[in-house]
Design an enzyme around this catalytic site. Structure first.
Site, short mmCIF file in Angstrom:
data_model
loop_
_atom_site.label_atom_id
_atom_site.label_comp_id
_atom_site.label_asym_id
_atom_site.label_seq_id
_atom_site.Cartn_x
_atom_site.Cartn_y
_atom_site.Cartn_z
N CYS A 152 0.85 -1.19 0.00
CA CYS A 152 0.00 0.00 0.00
C CYS A 152 0.89 1.24 0.00
CB CYS A 152 -0.90 0.00 1.24
SG CYS A 152 -2.03 1.41 1.31
N CYS A 156 0.28 4.83 6.34
CA CYS A 156 -0.24 5.04 7.70
C CYS A 156 0.71 4.37 8.71
CB CYS A 156 -1.65 4.48 7.84
SG CYS A 156 -2.80 5.26 6.69
N CYS A 376 -6.81 -6.64 11.40
CA CYS A 376 -6.54 -5.41 10.66
C CYS A 376 -5.08 -5.01 10.76
CB CYS A 376 -7.31 -4.25 11.25
SG CYS A 376 -9.06 -4.39 11.16
N1 SAH Z 1 -6.80 1.54 2.92
C1 SAH Z 1 -8.09 1.30 3.46
C2 SAH Z 1 -8.41 -0.15 3.77
C3 SAH Z 1 -7.35 -1.01 4.41
S1 SAH Z 1 -7.07 -0.98 6.14
C4 SAH Z 1 -8.31 2.17 4.67
O1 SAH Z 1 -7.40 2.87 5.08
O2 SAH Z 1 -9.42 2.20 5.19
C5 SAH Z 1 -8.53 -1.45 6.94
C6 SAH Z 1 -8.65 -0.84 8.33
O3 SAH Z 1 -7.70 -1.42 9.25
C7 SAH Z 1 -8.37 0.65 8.34
O4 SAH Z 1 -9.31 1.33 9.10
C8 SAH Z 1 -7.02 0.71 8.97
O5 SAH Z 1 -6.76 1.95 9.51
C9 SAH Z 1 -7.10 -0.39 10.01
N2 SAH Z 1 -5.80 -0.80 10.50
C10 SAH Z 1 -4.65 -0.89 9.83
N3 SAH Z 1 -3.65 -1.29 10.63
C11 SAH Z 1 -4.17 -1.47 11.85
C12 SAH Z 1 -3.64 -1.91 13.10
N4 SAH Z 1 -2.36 -2.23 13.23
N5 SAH Z 1 -4.48 -2.01 14.14
C13 SAH Z 1 -5.79 -1.71 13.99
N6 SAH Z 1 -6.34 -1.30 12.86
C14 SAH Z 1 -5.54 -1.16 11.78
#
Ligand code: SAH
Length: 402
Positions: A152, A156, A376
């Site tokens: 990706c 983030c 997630c």
């Molecule tokens: N790019 C999209 C979809 C993928 S992530 C988005 O940003 O929505 C799906 C969800 O999982 C998102 O809300 C993301 O912020 C969350 N997520 C990613 N890494 C995480 C983590 N380590 N702990 C909890 N949630 C997480």
């Protein structure tokens, strides 16, 4: 032996047939098949027949498409009609979550997760309303989470995929075949009720293929999924949100990773916030042509000491005012690429209480599929990618030093 009559005639129609040139064949819509088939002298009705084999029966081997002529099947094989992904491994967790590791022809690996819905988790998937309830049978419901990219580009800081960087976007055929393959792993008493684009990748950063996948999955000659059962999750790319709303008349469910109620905190967590800040994101959400009784899902990953204060909760309640929404709090799952951690359960509860008292439906998303790394941001593949990226960087810095 019978021979099909083809334009141009000739003694050996099978060999003299014009090759069928079609890019990403499993990603084509019936009307595109029709145009491509007509152009090489095939009968137009074959388009629908073929589309059904691929998208209704999930049969990708032309040899098995028994009602198509042998010569047409050979042509399809030549044109590259074959399974876009193959199942590498399936991991099952004690809570019933099944993670599929799928492999593309170039070795790209994709993960999809089947998540049985419990009463609690019901609240966090695409959400069904009363109208939808009637159309569902008595089987137990399963949500499928699929990926749109390998890696990706959004970066983030708490997400393993984000830390891995982008390798490549998936083709529409690779996106939809996750659904077809995962369906094979449903038990007889289960049904696929919701589909969420919440796996690896940012669907709206890969809009063309995402939109194409949505068209394929909702096509009545294919799986015919109701768009209301599909949710696309985005980091908040506002032009993409507008486009999705316009192209699908607001029927596709929308989930937005908000994670912080102001630019100061959000800038630190979600680099894309510098481009599309909170106020602009909220404007795009207000403008999304949401059908009546539907709500936007707000995702908020709670991180200890970063975005979990009571002020953050109040501020979140304030910015969402007037937007039909439900809030999913996701206590952060640890990842190897970051020191950030989830707050204590008590802090999560206090955060939730503030929003609940402000009148929001607010759920804490239970951690599913932990022991198979299906939660997630934890998809194991992403961790692998992070490791590889680190190794590359280490090599580069070593090379610089020497
Ligand atoms: N790019 C999209 C979809 C993928 S992530 C988005 O940003 O929505 C799906 C969800 O999982 C998102 O809300 C993301 O912020 C969350 N997520 C990613 N890494 C995480 C983590 N380590 N702990 C909890 N949630 C997480």
């Amino acid at each position: 032996m019978t021979r099909s009559v083809l334009p141009g005639g000739g003694d050996h129609p099978e060999t003299s047939a014009e090759p069928l040139n079609i890019e990403d064949p499993v990603g084509r819509l019936p009307e595109e098949w029709q145009a491509a088939l007509t152009a090489v002298g095939e009968r137009p009705f074959r388009a629908k027949q073929l589309f059904r084999w691929l998208h209704q029966r999930a049969e990708f081997e032309p040899e098995k498409m028994s009602d198509l002529s042998v010569s047409f099947r050979a042509r399809l094989r030549e044109a590259g009609v074959s399974a876009p992904l193959r199942v590498d491994t399936v991991h099952e967790s004690k809570d019933g979550t099944r993670k599929l590791v799928l492999e593309a022809n170039d070795g790209a690996r994709v993960e999809s997760v089947l998540i049985p819905m419990t009463d609690l988790s019901d609240a966090d998937a695409g959400a069904s309303d009363e109208e939808e309830e009637e159309t569902l049978g008595t089987k137990s419901r399963v949500t499928l989470c699929i990926s749109t990219q390998y890696g990706c580009a959004m970066g983030c800081v708490f997400c393993a995929s984000g830390q891995a960087g982008l390798v490549r976007g998936l083709r529409a055929s690779e996106i939809v075949s996750q659904v077809y393959l995962a369906k094979r792993y449903l038990r007889p008493d289960e049904q696929l009720s919701n589909l969420v684009f919440m796996g690896m990748g940012e669907p709206l950063h890969h809009y063309e293929q995402t939109a194409r996948a949505l068209r394929l999955l909702t096509h009545p000659e294919g799986l015919g999924m109701s768009p209301r059962r599909i949710t696309v999750s985005t980091v908040g790319l506002t032009p993409g949100i507008e486009r999705l709303g316009r192209d699908f008349a607001g029927k596709i469910g929308l989930a937005v990773s908000v994670h912080a109620p102001n630019d100061e905190t959000r800038d630190k967590l979600v680099p894309m916030n510098r481009r599309y800040p909170v106020a602009e994101l909220m404007r795009a959400l207000r403008a999304y042509p949401l059908p009546k009784r539907r709500r936007i899902t707000i995702e908020y990953t709670l991180i200890d000491g970063v975005n979990d204060s009571l002020d953050h909760a109040r501020e979140l309640g304030a910015i969402l005012r007037g937007i039909p929404s439900k809030i999913n709090l996701i206590p952060m799952n640890p990842i190897s690429a970051s020191e950030l951690r989830s707050p204590k359960a008590e802090a999560v509860r206090r955060f939730q209480d503030i929003l609940a008292n402000a009148g929001y439906s607010c759920f804490v998303r239970t951690r599913r599929g932990d022991e198979v790394a299906a939660a997630c941001g934890q998809l194991a593949m992403a961790d692998d990618l992070v490791r590889k990226k680190r190794e590359r960087e280490d090599l580069r810095s070593l090379a610089k030093k020497s």
